[in-house]
Structures are given as C-alpha cells and as structure tokens.
Enzyme design. Sequence first.
Site, short mmCIF file in Angstrom:
data_model
loop_
_atom_site.label_atom_id
_atom_site.label_comp_id
_atom_site.label_asym_id
_atom_site.label_seq_id
_atom_site.Cartn_x
_atom_site.Cartn_y
_atom_site.Cartn_z
N GLY A 29 1.14 -1.42 -0.11
CA GLY A 29 -0.08 0.14 -0.31
C GLY A 29 1.10 1.24 0.29
N GLY A 81 0.15 -1.32 6.38
CA GLY A 81 -0.48 -0.83 6.64
C GLY A 81 -1.98 -0.54 7.17
N GLU A 102 -1.15 -10.88 3.76
CA GLU A 102 -0.80 -9.17 4.40
C GLU A 102 -1.26 -10.54 5.95
OE1 GLU A 102 -1.23 -5.58 2.53
OE2 GLU A 102 -3.79 -6.54 3.59
#
Length: 216
Positions: A29, A81, A102
């Site tokens: 990101g 993030g 993630e």
Amino acid sequence: MGVEDDKRVAAEAAAREVADGMVVGLGTGTTVSYLIPALASRRPEVRYVATSPTTATAARRAGLNVIDFEGVERLDLAIDGADQVAASRWLVKGGGGAHTREKIVASAAARFVVIVSSNKLVDRLTPPVPLELLEFGIDATLRLIGALGPVRLRDVPRSPDGGVIADLMAPFDDPGVLADRLDSLAGVVEHGLFPPALVSDVIVGEDGRVRSGPTR
Ligand code: A5P
C-alpha cells in the site's frame, strides 16, 4: 502537513524498529511505499518477505534483500498499513486486495506493527470488508455470503494466488462475530478483518508527528 506526511512519519518511525539480523514482513500500500525508502536508507543486514509482487518489486529496486516466504517459519517483525483502525484495535485491511498474504505474514511475525495516518483511526469499523474468494464454485459462495448482506465483486485483477477480490458491504456491530461467520464460509479464502490479538503496536502519523495509536 497532510496525510502523505503523516504516512511518511509513521513509516519512518517503524523503520527504526528494524535491526540487523531480523527477518521482516513488508505489507502493501501507499503507507508501505514510504517504509521502503526509509529501510533502504538505513541499510541494515535484514531479510524481507513481501506481501505482494508490487512490494517485492519496489523493495528489490530500493536494494532490499527480498527472500521467498517458503522456507521461513517465523518473522521477527511485520509492518503494514491499514484502511481502518478501531479504538478496539480491530483493523480493516485489503483496500489493495492483498489482505490474504498480509494476514499470513502478520500471523507469522513475533510483532506486527501497523502504520497509519490519523485519518485511518475510527471509533467503529464500517464496511466495506474486503474478501478474497476461491473462483471454484464462486456463485454458490456468493449466495452464502449474500446471507450476511450485499457483496460487490471488485473490478481488479485476481490476487497473486488466483483469488477473486470482493467487498462485503453489510453494516456490522461486532467485528469478531462477522470475522467468525466469514471464517466459517467455504470458498472464502480470507477476509480483511484483523483481530486486536494480531496487533502489537499502532504507529500513527498526525500533523507530521508520530503518536501511539489505540492501546490494549
Ligand atoms: C492492501 O491490501 C491493504 O491491506 C493496505 O495495507 C491498506 O489498504 C492500507 O493501504 P494504504 O497504506 O495505501 O492506505
């Protein structure tokens, strides 16, 4: 000072937690895009695992040592993030569709540090909740998810693992209840609700300075 400065200062603060000898997970990101140069300028002897091809490419270009995740059982640290950070420390992730990798990387890390600009802090999480779905039987899976509320298929490429990216648009009160329901649905590879137990620290950039996020 604006949102981009806030992302940058949060990323730079997280970069200072990286030390020689570590194996570190890199999220995906725009906030992580500030982390990569901050790590490259420090040049510690670190090995990195990337959560997306985009991050892997950017990190390698910056001179970071990106290794395959296969063969790595445990990470010392993961930094990423988030789209929303609730006061309870529940997160919504997956705005970029990378939430499956993630979550695997965050779960493998001894510490998972979240870096956000202060506009990501919310009292309560709200939809959309990103989903990754297996293509096999997707219409049946969408019917099951539809019992929870409206689902929108995202007009984006498949995930690197071939998954279809979608968003659950249903309002919800308790992220834990929704996470359990989504976890129980066959065909849902992963969802973007990350529980507080996964989160070690939240670093918030606000007015160009760093402050701590919600604590346990
Ligand atoms: C990627 O799929 C997401 O989980 C990102 O980590 C999240 O959307 C935050 O992205 P930004 O840093 O670009 O806001």
